[in-house]
Design a protein around this motif. Sequence first.
Motif, PDB file in Angstrom:
ATOM      1  N   SER A   1     -51.997  28.584  -9.959  1.00  7.40           N
ATOM      2  CA  SER A   1     -50.670  28.255 -10.458  1.00  7.40           C
ATOM      3  C   SER A   1     -50.732  27.035 -11.370  1.00  7.40           C
ATOM      4  CB  SER A   1     -49.746  27.946  -9.276  1.00  7.40           C
ATOM      5  OG  SER A   1     -50.242  26.824  -8.577  1.00  7.40           O
ATOM      6  N   GLY A   2     -51.818  26.276 -11.256  1.00  4.20           N
ATOM      7  CA  GLY A   2     -51.933  25.044 -12.031  1.00  4.20           C
ATOM      8  C   GLY A   2     -51.212  23.888 -11.370  1.00  4.20           C
ATOM      9  N   VAL A   3     -50.505  24.173 -10.277  1.00  6.29           N
ATOM     10  CA  VAL A   3     -49.788  23.131  -9.549  1.00  6.29           C
ATOM     11  C   VAL A   3     -50.613  22.751  -8.326  1.00  6.29           C
ATOM     12  CG1 VAL A   3     -47.671  22.537  -8.305  1.00  6.29           C
ATOM     13  CG2 VAL A   3     -47.570  24.049 -10.296  1.00  6.29           C
ATOM     14  N   VAL A   4     -50.949  21.473  -8.228  1.00  5.45           N
ATOM     15  CA  VAL A   4     -51.767  21.009  -7.119  1.00  5.45           C
ATOM     16  C   VAL A   4     -51.000  19.971  -6.324  1.00  5.45           C
ATOM     17  CG1 VAL A   4     -53.951  19.884  -6.526  1.00  5.45           C
ATOM     18  CG2 VAL A   4     -53.828  21.364  -8.530  1.00  5.45           C
ATOM     19  N   ARG A   5     -50.934  20.150  -5.002  1.00  2.00           N
ATOM     20  CA  ARG A   5     -50.286  19.115  -4.201  1.00  2.00           C
ATOM     21  C   ARG A   5     -51.112  18.827  -2.952  1.00  2.00           C
ATOM     22  NH1 ARG A   5     -47.001  21.323   0.073  1.00  2.00           N
ATOM     23  NH2 ARG A   5     -47.320  23.577  -0.001  1.00  2.00           N
ATOM     24  N   ILE A   6     -51.024  17.581  -2.437  1.00  2.00           N
ATOM     25  CA  ILE A   6     -51.753  17.220  -1.216  1.00  2.00           C
ATOM     26  C   ILE A   6     -50.973  17.724  -0.020  1.00  2.00           C
ATOM     27  CG2 ILE A   6     -52.567  15.329   0.254  1.00  2.00           C
ATOM     28  CD1 ILE A   6     -53.121  13.702  -2.180  1.00  2.00           C
ATOM     29  N   VAL A   7     -51.594  18.571   0.778  1.00  2.00           N
ATOM     30  CA  VAL A   7     -50.961  19.104   1.980  1.00  2.00           C
ATOM     31  C   VAL A   7     -51.358  18.260   3.182  1.00  2.00           C
ATOM     32  CG1 VAL A   7     -50.795  21.140   3.473  1.00  2.00           C
ATOM     33  CG2 VAL A   7     -50.977  21.434   1.007  1.00  2.00           C
ATOM     34  N   LYS A   8     -52.621  17.835   3.211  1.00  2.00           N
ATOM     35  CA  LYS A   8     -53.106  16.925   4.254  1.00  2.00           C
ATOM     36  C   LYS A   8     -54.037  15.914   3.591  1.00  2.00           C
ATOM     37  CE  LYS A   8     -56.378  16.236   7.911  1.00  2.00           C
ATOM     38  NZ  LYS A   8     -56.677  14.895   7.387  1.00  2.00           N
ATOM     39  N   ASP A   9     -53.732  14.616   3.781  1.00  2.00           N
ATOM     40  CA  ASP A   9     -54.559  13.584   3.158  1.00  2.00           C
ATOM     41  C   ASP A   9     -55.704  13.191   4.093  1.00  2.00           C
ATOM     42  OD1 ASP A   9     -55.480  11.733   1.325  1.00  2.00           O
ATOM     43  OD2 ASP A   9     -53.539  10.776   1.011  1.00  2.00           O
ATOM     44  N   LEU A  10     -56.643  12.403   3.566  1.00  2.00           N
ATOM     45  CA  LEU A  10     -57.786  11.927   4.352  1.00  2.00           C
ATOM     46  C   LEU A  10     -57.316  10.981   5.454  1.00  2.00           C
ATOM     47  CD1 LEU A  10     -60.115  11.071   1.335  1.00  2.00           C
ATOM     48  CD2 LEU A  10     -60.309  13.052   2.871  1.00  2.00           C
ATOM     49  N   ASP A  11     -58.105  10.890   6.548  1.00  2.00           N
ATOM     50  CA  ASP A  11     -57.792   9.938   7.622  1.00  2.00           C
ATOM     51  C   ASP A  11     -58.329   8.545   7.304  1.00  2.00           C
ATOM     52  OD1 ASP A  11     -56.602  11.924   9.098  1.00  2.00           O
ATOM     53  OD2 ASP A  11     -58.436  12.434  10.205  1.00  2.00           O
ATOM     54  N   GLU A  12     -59.466   8.487   6.593  1.00  3.09           N
ATOM     55  CA  GLU A  12     -60.170   7.215   6.386  1.00  3.09           C
ATOM     56  C   GLU A  12     -60.087   6.763   4.930  1.00  3.09           C
ATOM     57  OE1 GLU A  12     -61.942   5.802   8.916  1.00  3.09           O
ATOM     58  OE2 GLU A  12     -61.511   7.470  10.307  1.00  3.09           O
ATOM     59  N   PRO A  13     -60.104   5.412   4.719  1.00  2.00           N
ATOM     60  CA  PRO A  13     -60.200   4.926   3.332  1.00  2.00           C
ATOM     61  C   PRO A  13     -61.589   5.192   2.747  1.00  2.00           C
ATOM     62  CG  PRO A  13     -60.048   3.077   4.885  1.00  2.00           C
ATOM     63  CD  PRO A  13     -59.989   4.327   5.697  1.00  2.00           C
ATOM     64  N   LEU A  14     -61.707   5.133   1.426  1.00  2.00           N
ATOM     65  CA  LEU A  14     -62.986   5.455   0.778  1.00  2.00           C
ATOM     66  C   LEU A  14     -63.721   4.221   0.257  1.00  2.00           C
ATOM     67  CD1 LEU A  14     -62.013   8.634  -1.310  1.00  2.00           C
ATOM     68  CD2 LEU A  14     -62.997   8.501   0.988  1.00  2.00           C
ATOM     69  N   ASP A  15     -63.116   3.031   0.419  1.00  2.49           N
ATOM     70  CA  ASP A  15     -63.687   1.804  -0.151  1.00  2.49           C
ATOM     71  C   ASP A  15     -65.177   1.642   0.155  1.00  2.49           C
ATOM     72  OD1 ASP A  15     -61.041   0.030  -0.865  1.00  2.49           O
ATOM     73  OD2 ASP A  15     -60.757   1.359   0.865  1.00  2.49           O
ATOM     74  N   GLY A  16     -65.962   1.485  -0.887  1.00  2.00           N
ATOM     75  CA  GLY A  16     -67.392   1.194  -0.749  1.00  2.00           C
ATOM     76  C   GLY A  16     -68.251   2.361  -0.281  1.00  2.00           C
ATOM     77  N   LYS A  17     -67.654   3.527  -0.097  1.00  2.00           N
ATOM     78  CA  LYS A  17     -68.426   4.664   0.424  1.00  2.00           C
ATOM     79  C   LYS A  17     -69.032   5.514  -0.692  1.00  2.00           C
ATOM     80  CE  LYS A  17     -65.863   5.017   4.717  1.00  2.00           C
ATOM     81  NZ  LYS A  17     -64.569   5.412   5.264  1.00  2.00           N
ATOM     82  N   ASP A  18     -70.183   6.121  -0.375  1.00  2.00           N
ATOM     83  CA  ASP A  18     -70.775   7.107  -1.271  1.00  2.00           C
ATOM     84  C   ASP A  18     -70.165   8.453  -0.898  1.00  2.00           C
ATOM     85  OD1 ASP A  18     -72.695   5.652  -2.936  1.00  2.00           O
ATOM     86  OD2 ASP A  18     -73.619   5.136  -1.009  1.00  2.00           O
ATOM     87  N   VAL A  19     -69.195   8.853  -1.697  1.00  2.18           N
ATOM     88  CA  VAL A  19     -68.371  10.016  -1.364  1.00  2.18           C
ATOM     89  C   VAL A  19     -68.891  11.269  -2.073  1.00  2.18           C
ATOM     90  CG1 VAL A  19     -66.044  10.981  -1.611  1.00  2.18           C
ATOM     91  CG2 VAL A  19     -66.329   8.561  -0.980  1.00  2.18           C
ATOM     92  N   LEU A  20     -68.984  12.332  -1.309  1.00 10.22           N
ATOM     93  CA  LEU A  20     -69.378  13.622  -1.880  1.00 10.22           C
ATOM     94  C   LEU A  20     -68.303  14.653  -1.512  1.00 10.22           C
ATOM     95  CD1 LEU A  20     -71.533  15.264  -3.398  1.00 10.22           C
ATOM     96  CD2 LEU A  20     -72.743  15.556  -1.226  1.00 10.22           C
ATOM     97  N   ILE A  21     -67.596  15.126  -2.532  1.00 12.39           N
ATOM     98  CA  ILE A  21     -66.563  16.147  -2.312  1.00 12.39           C
ATOM     99  C   ILE A  21     -67.243  17.503  -2.145  1.00 12.39           C
ATOM    100  CG2 ILE A  21     -64.543  17.326  -3.296  1.00 12.39           C
ATOM    101  CD1 ILE A  21     -64.061  14.838  -5.039  1.00 12.39           C
ATOM    102  N   ILE A  22     -66.869  18.225  -1.106  1.00  9.76           N
ATOM    103  CA  ILE A  22     -67.448  19.531  -0.837  1.00  9.76           C
ATOM    104  C   ILE A  22     -66.401  20.603  -1.114  1.00  9.76           C
ATOM    105  CG2 ILE A  22     -68.611  20.985   0.888  1.00  9.76           C
ATOM    106  CD1 ILE A  22     -70.103  18.371   0.321  1.00  9.76           C
ATOM    107  N   GLU A  23     -66.688  21.465  -2.092  1.00 11.33           N
ATOM    108  CA  GLU A  23     -65.747  22.535  -2.462  1.00 11.33           C
ATOM    109  C   GLU A  23     -66.365  23.903  -2.196  1.00 11.33           C
ATOM    110  OE1 GLU A  23     -63.116  23.787  -2.896  1.00 11.33           O
ATOM    111  OE2 GLU A  23     -61.778  22.841  -4.332  1.00 11.33           O
ATOM    112  N   ASP A  24     -65.507  24.864  -1.970  1.00 10.83           N
ATOM    113  CA  ASP A  24     -66.003  26.230  -1.812  1.00 10.83           C
ATOM    114  C   ASP A  24     -66.270  26.871  -3.171  1.00 10.83           C
ATOM    115  OD1 ASP A  24     -63.286  26.212  -2.433  1.00 10.83           O
ATOM    116  OD2 ASP A  24     -62.717  27.699  -0.937  1.00 10.83           O
ATOM    117  N   ILE A  25     -65.298  26.707  -4.085  1.00 12.30           N
ATOM    118  CA  ILE A  25     -65.426  27.387  -5.376  1.00 12.30           C
ATOM    119  C   ILE A  25     -64.655  26.630  -6.447  1.00 12.30           C
ATOM    120  CG2 ILE A  25     -63.467  28.940  -4.900  1.00 12.30           C
ATOM    121  CD1 ILE A  25     -65.143  31.156  -6.328  1.00 12.30           C
TER     122      ILE A  25
END
Length: 176
Positions: A75-99
Motif C-alpha cells: 500500500s506504500g503506507v507504513v505504520r508502527i504496530v508494536k515498537d521495540l522494548d529496548e533503546p538502541l543507543d550504542g548498540k550494533d543493530v542488525l535488522i532482520i527481514e523476511d523479504i
Amino acid sequence: MREKVRIFLPEEQINERIAEIAKQISSDYAGRSVHLICVLKGSVFFMCELAKRITVPVSMDFMSVSSYGSDTKSSGVVRIVKDLDEPLDGKDVLIIEDIIDSGRTLSYLIEILGKRNPRSLRLCTLLDKPERRVTDVAVDYTCFNIPDEFVVGYGLDYAQRYRNLPFIGIVEFLED
Ligand code: IMP
Ligand code: MG
C-alpha cells in the motif's frame, strides 16, 4: 480465488544458506555483540535459525510494522504496530527481514531506527526481489535473490496462512 503452493526453496537449502550468512555475521561482528531486530511476524523463523548459528553474543528485540493488508500488493503506507522494548543507543543493530519487495518498509524502518543512536545499523534479509524495488535500500546480508513471484512459508504468509511451511513456496493463483 483458490491457490496452490509449489516448492521453490527446500528447507535444507535455506538452512545451509542461513549457516553461511551466520558465519559471515559472526566474523564481521567479531569481538562485539549484535542486537537483532526481528520485524514481525514474517521474520520470526528466519531470526531464530540465524541467531542459533551466530557465535558472537546476541540480544534480540521485536517490532511490528504494517505495509500490507491481506493482499499481495504494497500500500506504500507504513505504520508502527508494536515498537521495540529496548533503546538502541550504542548498540550494533542488525535488522532482520523476511523479504524486501518495494523497499518501502525498510527505508522507513532504517530512517526511524537510525535516529535512535545505534552504534551501527545494518540490514539482513532472507529474500530479496530486486526487480520490484521502488525505494533504494542498502542490504548488507541477503540469503536469496528471488524473481518477482509471491512466496510463502518459512514465516511468510498469504492472508496470514502458510507461515508454518518449512520450505519457501511460490503461490500459484488458480481461476475457479
Ligand atoms: P515492501 O515494503 O514492499 O518492501 O514490503 C515488504 C513486506 O511485504 C514484507 O516484509 C512482507 O511482509 C510483504 N511481502 C512482500 N512480498 C511478499 C511475498 O512474496 N510473500 C509474502 N509477503 C510479502
Ligand atoms: Mg515483513
